[in-house]
Structure formats: C-alpha cells, structure tokens
Design a protein around this motif. Structure first.
Motif, PDB file in Angstrom:
ATOM      1  N   THR A 181       0.395  -0.854   0.060  1.00  0.00           N
ATOM      2  CA  THR A 181       0.023   0.220   0.318  1.00  0.00           C
ATOM      3  C   THR A 181       0.737   1.236  -0.171  1.00  0.00           C
ATOM      4  O   THR A 181       2.062   1.636   0.455  1.00  0.00           O
ATOM      5  CB  THR A 181      -0.729  -0.155   1.514  1.00  0.00           C
ATOM      6  OG1 THR A 181      -2.206   1.086   1.104  1.00  0.00           O
ATOM      7  CG2 THR A 181      -0.260   0.048   2.619  1.00  0.00           C
ATOM      8  N   ARG A 182       0.185   2.233  -0.259  1.00  0.00           N
ATOM      9  CA  ARG A 182       0.765   3.089  -0.261  1.00  0.00           C
ATOM     10  C   ARG A 182       1.894   4.114   0.387  1.00  0.00           C
ATOM     11  O   ARG A 182       1.495   4.038   1.894  1.00  0.00           O
ATOM     12  CB  ARG A 182       0.254   4.603  -0.988  1.00  0.00           C
ATOM     13  CG  ARG A 182      -0.206   4.380  -2.096  1.00  0.00           C
ATOM     14  CD  ARG A 182      -1.071   5.856  -2.790  1.00  0.00           C
ATOM     15  NE  ARG A 182      -1.234   5.689  -4.242  1.00  0.00           N
ATOM     16  CZ  ARG A 182      -1.748   6.506  -5.122  1.00  0.00           C
ATOM     17  NH1 ARG A 182      -2.219   7.628  -4.262  1.00  0.00           N
ATOM     18  NH2 ARG A 182      -1.896   5.889  -6.207  1.00  0.00           N
ATOM     19  N   ASN A 183       3.530   3.874   0.776  1.00  0.00           N
ATOM     20  CA  ASN A 183       3.224   4.185   1.705  1.00  0.00           C
ATOM     21  C   ASN A 183       5.080   5.055   2.017  1.00  0.00           C
ATOM     22  O   ASN A 183       6.165   4.111   1.525  1.00  0.00           O
ATOM     23  CB  ASN A 183       3.948   3.234   3.785  1.00  0.00           C
ATOM     24  CG  ASN A 183       4.470   3.833   4.514  1.00  0.00           C
ATOM     25  OD1 ASN A 183       5.670   4.262   4.877  1.00  0.00           O
ATOM     26  ND2 ASN A 183       4.406   2.718   5.481  1.00  0.00           N
ATOM     27  N   GLN A 184       5.117   6.071   1.498  1.00  0.00           N
ATOM     28  CA  GLN A 184       5.915   7.034   1.171  1.00  0.00           C
ATOM     29  C   GLN A 184       7.575   6.305   2.113  1.00  0.00           C
ATOM     30  O   GLN A 184       8.672   6.599   1.590  1.00  0.00           O
ATOM     31  CB  GLN A 184       6.301   8.635   1.625  1.00  0.00           C
ATOM     32  CG  GLN A 184       6.836   9.424   0.650  1.00  0.00           C
ATOM     33  CD  GLN A 184       7.157   8.843  -0.739  1.00  0.00           C
ATOM     34  OE1 GLN A 184       6.294   8.088  -1.693  1.00  0.00           O
ATOM     35  NE2 GLN A 184       8.126   9.247  -1.670  1.00  0.00           N
ATOM     36  N   SER A 185       7.425   5.886   3.723  1.00  0.00           N
ATOM     37  CA  SER A 185       8.621   6.219   4.198  1.00  0.00           C
ATOM     38  C   SER A 185       8.977   4.321   3.707  1.00  0.00           C
ATOM     39  O   SER A 185      10.481   4.613   3.975  1.00  0.00           O
ATOM     40  CB  SER A 185       8.119   5.711   5.263  1.00  0.00           C
ATOM     41  OG  SER A 185       7.213   4.444   5.737  1.00  0.00           O
ATOM     42  N   ASP A 186       8.710   3.052   3.006  1.00  0.00           N
ATOM     43  CA  ASP A 186       8.875   2.498   2.613  1.00  0.00           C
ATOM     44  C   ASP A 186       9.982   2.236   1.308  1.00  0.00           C
ATOM     45  O   ASP A 186      11.193   2.150   1.045  1.00  0.00           O
ATOM     46  CB  ASP A 186       7.984   1.509   2.325  1.00  0.00           C
ATOM     47  CG  ASP A 186       7.818   0.773   3.340  1.00  0.00           C
ATOM     48  OD1 ASP A 186       8.260   0.934   4.400  1.00  0.00           O
ATOM     49  OD2 ASP A 186       6.349   0.302   3.461  1.00  0.00           O
ATOM     50  N   ASP A 232       4.390  13.690   0.218  1.00  0.00           N
ATOM     51  CA  ASP A 232       2.958  12.921   0.710  1.00  0.00           C
ATOM     52  C   ASP A 232       3.220  12.398  -1.026  1.00  0.00           C
ATOM     53  O   ASP A 232       3.567  12.788  -1.098  1.00  0.00           O
ATOM     54  CB  ASP A 232       2.191  13.579   0.324  1.00  0.00           C
ATOM     55  CG  ASP A 232       1.951  14.751   1.689  1.00  0.00           C
ATOM     56  OD1 ASP A 232       2.336  14.080   2.518  1.00  0.00           O
ATOM     57  OD2 ASP A 232       1.258  15.942   1.251  1.00  0.00           O
ATOM     58  N   TRP A 233       2.809  11.222  -1.083  1.00  0.00           N
ATOM     59  CA  TRP A 233       2.664   9.925  -1.271  1.00  0.00           C
ATOM     60  C   TRP A 233       2.211  10.910  -3.130  1.00  0.00           C
ATOM     61  O   TRP A 233       1.017  11.606  -3.159  1.00  0.00           O
ATOM     62  CB  TRP A 233       2.115   9.298  -0.897  1.00  0.00           C
ATOM     63  CG  TRP A 233       2.101   7.543  -2.204  1.00  0.00           C
ATOM     64  CD1 TRP A 233       1.205   7.133  -3.070  1.00  0.00           C
ATOM     65  CD2 TRP A 233       2.931   7.103  -2.634  1.00  0.00           C
ATOM     66  NE1 TRP A 233       2.116   6.857  -4.543  1.00  0.00           N
ATOM     67  CE2 TRP A 233       2.654   6.110  -3.684  1.00  0.00           C
ATOM     68  CE3 TRP A 233       3.959   6.409  -1.672  1.00  0.00           C
ATOM     69  CZ2 TRP A 233       4.067   4.702  -4.059  1.00  0.00           C
ATOM     70  CZ3 TRP A 233       4.711   5.503  -2.311  1.00  0.00           C
ATOM     71  CH2 TRP A 233       4.299   4.863  -3.475  1.00  0.00           C
TER      72      TRP A 233
END
Length: 537
Positions: free
Chosen positions: A291-296, A404-405
């Motif tokens: 799923t969308r997760n910018q930290s990953d 933000d993503w």
C-alpha cells in the motif's frame, strides 16, 4: 524570440530564496537592488526546469530508455526517422534557457556599484555564472546559436547564429573574470559560490578540449580547476557512498551546488521529481502486498527506465557498495491486510547472482531467465523484453520520505558534487596525457565504494584507466544523476555507446552524428530570419 514582457513567476524554496514576490512588477523595478535580487531568485528557479527535462538528460543514452513508443519517446529515446523540429521538448527547453539568458543580461546590464553597493561584485558573479550555465546547455544542445551578452529590449525578428568557438571563448573569459569573487564553500544551501564557478569553468574547458578548436591546454586548465575543488578544505568525500544520498544529510561536504526544493509548499513548486523517475508501480502491480507508504520507497511515476544491461556496469556488485546504495532490491510487505504483512514480499538478487537463493520472498525475480531479461516491462516491440515482468529494482538514491505520496519532491537536486569533480579531473588528466593521475582519481572513488579493504585491494583497485573506463565509472558513481547525454556527446562516445546498449536505438537503427545536435525549434525558425535548421532535421 521575444524579450518583452518577462512577467514574474516566483517558485523559490530555501531561506536563500525567501523573498517577497510583488503581484505586479514594472520594468523600472529591475533598476533597483531589490529588483535585481529578485532576478537572481527567478533565474535560479528557472534552472529547475532545465534539470527536470529528462528527455534531454537521460533518453537516448547507454543507461536509460523509454519503454513506450509515443512520438517524443521515439525521437529522443530512439532517434527514429520522425525526429523533427516540431518536437515540443526542444521548444520549451530553448525558451526557458533564453529566458535565463535575458534575465541574467538584465541583471548584468543594470546592476552597478551605485545600485548594489557592497553586494555588486557578488551579484555580478552570480549573473555571470547563470548566463554561462544557460549558454553551455544551449550551445551543447543546439550548436551555433544566437548569442547575446546585453539586455534585449525589442522583439528579435532577424538573428545570426554565432559560432561555437566564439561562444566558448567568451564564456570562459567571462567566468575567469569572476573567479575568486565569491566565497568557496557552502555557506547557504543552494547559493552559487566560487567552487560552483570553478566547476562550471572546468566543464567548459574540458568540453572545448575535445572540439576542433580546443587544445591540450584546455585539458590542463580543466584538471587544475577540478583539483582546486578536490584540494579545498571546504569539500571532502564522505566515508561511505550511501551517506552522500542520505536525505537527512543534504548540503553535505560533497555538494558543490544544488537546486533547492524543501517541504514548504509555498516554495517547492512542482517539486523535485528524481525520487520517482526510475522504478515501477509497485502498489498497482502488487496491491495485495503493498500500500502507499512513502517511508518504504519513493513514489514511483514510471518516468524513465533503466536499460537492463546497465546493471552490468557494476561488475562487482557484491563488493562495490554503490550497487546496493543505488538500487533497492528488497521490498517488505506493508499492506496490513495481507497475511504476509512484515515479510519479504519481493526480492531481486544482484544482477550476477545465479544462486537461486530466494530469501523466502513471496516473489523472487532473478535478472535473467532462459528467455532473456526478466526485469523491466514487457514490450511487444522489443523481443528482448517480450517476457519481462514489469518489475525491477528501483533507484532509491533519491528516496524522499518527507513528501506526501505522489506529491512534490522535497529533496535538493544536486547539480555539481565532489565525486563528479574527481571523475572530470580524471577525464581531463587522460586528455592531457597524465594517465597515472587519472587512475589515481578513479581509485580514490573506488576505494570509498569498496565494501572493505580486501575487496578494494583484490578486486576494485585498477592499474590503469582509459576514456571508456571513466565513462563506465561515471555510470557507477553518478547513476540517475544529470548530464549522461552531454557526457557521452562531450567525449565523442554517444553514437557508439547508445548503439551498443540502448535497445530502442538498435531497433530504429537511425542514430548518427547529426543527432549530436538537437533540432532548432520550428516555431523559432518561423518567427525569425537567419535561424536555419540543424543538419538532418
């Protein structure tokens, strides 16, 4: 080319650029110091677009490609027979660079000691740098061009293309006049300093050295300028390659000059796109796992593709830390609704790892299969990629967790850095017949890149280098960074290396020396007299 009605578009970013933008600007405003300071801000912000024009930086080289075949991609990625002067990319690029030239000329024409006071010399040096950098990209992209060193106050309907030799002579002499005016180090992130002037001047000398009107003295001058940066106490190589790209370590001791963005939406404009250029739509392709997760990982926009064989430039990927610092090969399942949450969801081995070790990943994707390349998108147009999986290690050097993503990128865009100075110095030493010095400069970077001392001594240390080796090393050290097309053109290697590596260039089989210049925008030819088209378009 009209110089009337410049208007004012303000997209500043860091504290260096935090100045108010008036809603209405009249021409006489530029007669004031405040107006001239705003010109510097606006010129600076316009360079964002210069370095965001990836079609001219990445496409059609030995490292990057497009996978689809729309009109622009066929022209700039494949150099196919449709390549012509109506290509929209060149028009925008030309116009933006000439706006930079005009605004720099306004600054240099109107900025006087009486107006600017104690800041005159610094403001004049910055305007000189900006104008020279814009002209460098204009002349290398389009060849002989209309050349103006004073503010133009009327619409130009008749122009003359100035020979490249005259342009290079002027730019070099002009920059030499302002060398030493500014401070050398990075007092403020993004601000032009004397090291940036040294860097650009070195690049001008080095580029001219390869041309028919260049000389061996140009190689010598270039090497000395890059050595001034290398030997300065203001700059030093970090202990690890990955630290150079740590998003929490921006404006570090290797950054000579960078375009700033930041998290303030008032100043970041459309943002730095680097974090999303080289990857794949992981959430769209694996929605059950991710799923969308910018930290990953960075927001992947599927902008430009890495040519599969480009991985092979990293001949010792397990020993050369730059490979893993460049490519993210492991993806942990981050969809909390997945039964595999927290487990290894995707694993890409290093390109030369044929052990079959999967690390118990849900999806294991080796570099090659019996059918050919396994990574990268499927393409019915290219047999080499007909069985590919549309998934590949992403370039995560530019990872950005502060955005933000899908939003604007926040990281600085590094244009000049110390590692590049080492490689440009090596190239200059080679051209000047000092192969041992060239090898020394390359080995310094390879020693830093080695996983340990034994790896360097036994495998990564090289005894000698040639021009092709330096270009290979540039791929390893500077992967995903700017100017690959310009580097290959400068060294006379574009046609050879793009033919050898770029599978779309091979498919269309049309790349030739005419393509060392881009087409003059047709709209500019239509509006003026004296602006004939480049050969081959």
């Amino acid at each position: 080319m009209s110089w009337i009605g410049l208007g004012w578009i303000y997209t500043g970013c860091s504290s260096f650029l935090d100045v108010d933008a008036p809603s209405v600007v009249t021409d006489d405003f530029y007669d004031t110091k405040a107006g001239q300071e705003k010109l510097i801000v606006d010129v600076y912000s316009k360079f964002r677009s210069v370095f965001n024009t990836g079609e001219l930086q990445y496409y059609g080289t030995d490292l990057y490609m497009a996978i689809t075949e729309n009109e622009t991609e066929r022209m700039f990625n494949g150099y196919d027979v449709t390549f012509n002067s109506t290509a929209p990319v060149v028009g925008g690029y030309w116009n933006n660079l000439y706006k930079i030239v005009q605004e720099s000329n306004i600054l240099l024409t109107r900025c006087t000691p009486e107006v600017a006071g104690d800041d005159y010399a610094a403001m004049h040096a910055k305007g000189t740098f900006f104008r020279a950098l814009a002209y460098y990209y204009l002349v290398e992209t389009f060849g002989p061009i209309p050349f103006y060193t004073e503010e133009q106050t009327e619409v130009l309907t008749a122009v003359t293309r100035t020979p490249e030799e005259d342009i290079y002579t002027f730019l070099i002499e002009d920059l030499e006049q302002v060398r030493g005016v500014l401070g050398f180090g990075n007092a403020t992130a993004g601000e032009v300093n004397d090291a940036a002037i040294h860097f650009l001047l070195g690049k001008l000398y080095l580029t001219r050295a390869y041309k028919s009107y260049g000389s061996a003295a140009d190689f010598t001058a270039a090497a000395a300028l890059f050595e001034a940066i290398i030997g300065s106490s203001s700059y030093s190589l970090l202990d690890s390659y990955s630290a150079v790209y740590d998003e929490n370590n921006q404006n570090n001791s290797e950054v000579v000059w960078a375009i700033q963005y930041g998290t303030d939406r008032n100043f970041q404009g459309s943002g730095n796109p680097q974090q999303g250029l080289f990857g794949f739509g992981i959430v769209a392709l694996e929605p059950n796992l991710f799923t969308r997760n910018q930290s990953d990982y960075s927001s992947m926009n599927r902008g430009y593709w890495v040519i599969p064989s480009a991985h092979m430039y990293f001949t010792d990927p397990a020993l050369d830390t730059r490979y893993d610092a460049t490519f993210k090969r492991e993806f942990i399942v981050n969809n909390p609704e997945s039964e595999a949450y927290g487990q290894l969801g995707i694993y890409f081995p290093r390109w030369n790892d044929d052990s079959g070790e999967t690390h118990d990943a849900r999806n294991f994707y080796p570099f090659m299969t019996e059918e050919g390349y396994n990574w990268y998108p499927q393409s019915t147009a290219l047999p080499e990629l007909s069985t590919a999986i549309d998934r590949m290690p992403i370039v995560h050097k530019f990872k950005d967790t502060k955005m933000d993503w899908g939003g604007p990128g926040t990281r600085e865009d590094v244009v000049f850095r110390l590692g590049d100075a080492y490689l440009l110095a090596a190239e200059a030493y080679l051209g000047g017949g000092q192969a041992s010095m060239a090898t020394q400069r390359v080995n310094t970077l390879r020693e830093r890149a080695a996983i340990d001392e034994a790896a360097y001594n036994d495998h990564l240390r090289v005894g000698s280098v040639d021009l092709d080796f330096v270009l290979d090393e540039r791929a390893r050290e500077l992967f995903g960074e700017h100017d690959r097309w310009f580097d290959l053109k400068r060294t006379g290697k574009l046609v050879e290396r793009a033919h050898a590596k770029n599978i779309f260039v091979q498919k269309y089989d049309n790349l030739n020396t005419d393509h060392l210049l881009r087409p003059i925008p047709q709209d500019e030819i239509n509006k003026t007299t004296g602006l004939e088209q480049n050969k081959g378009y």
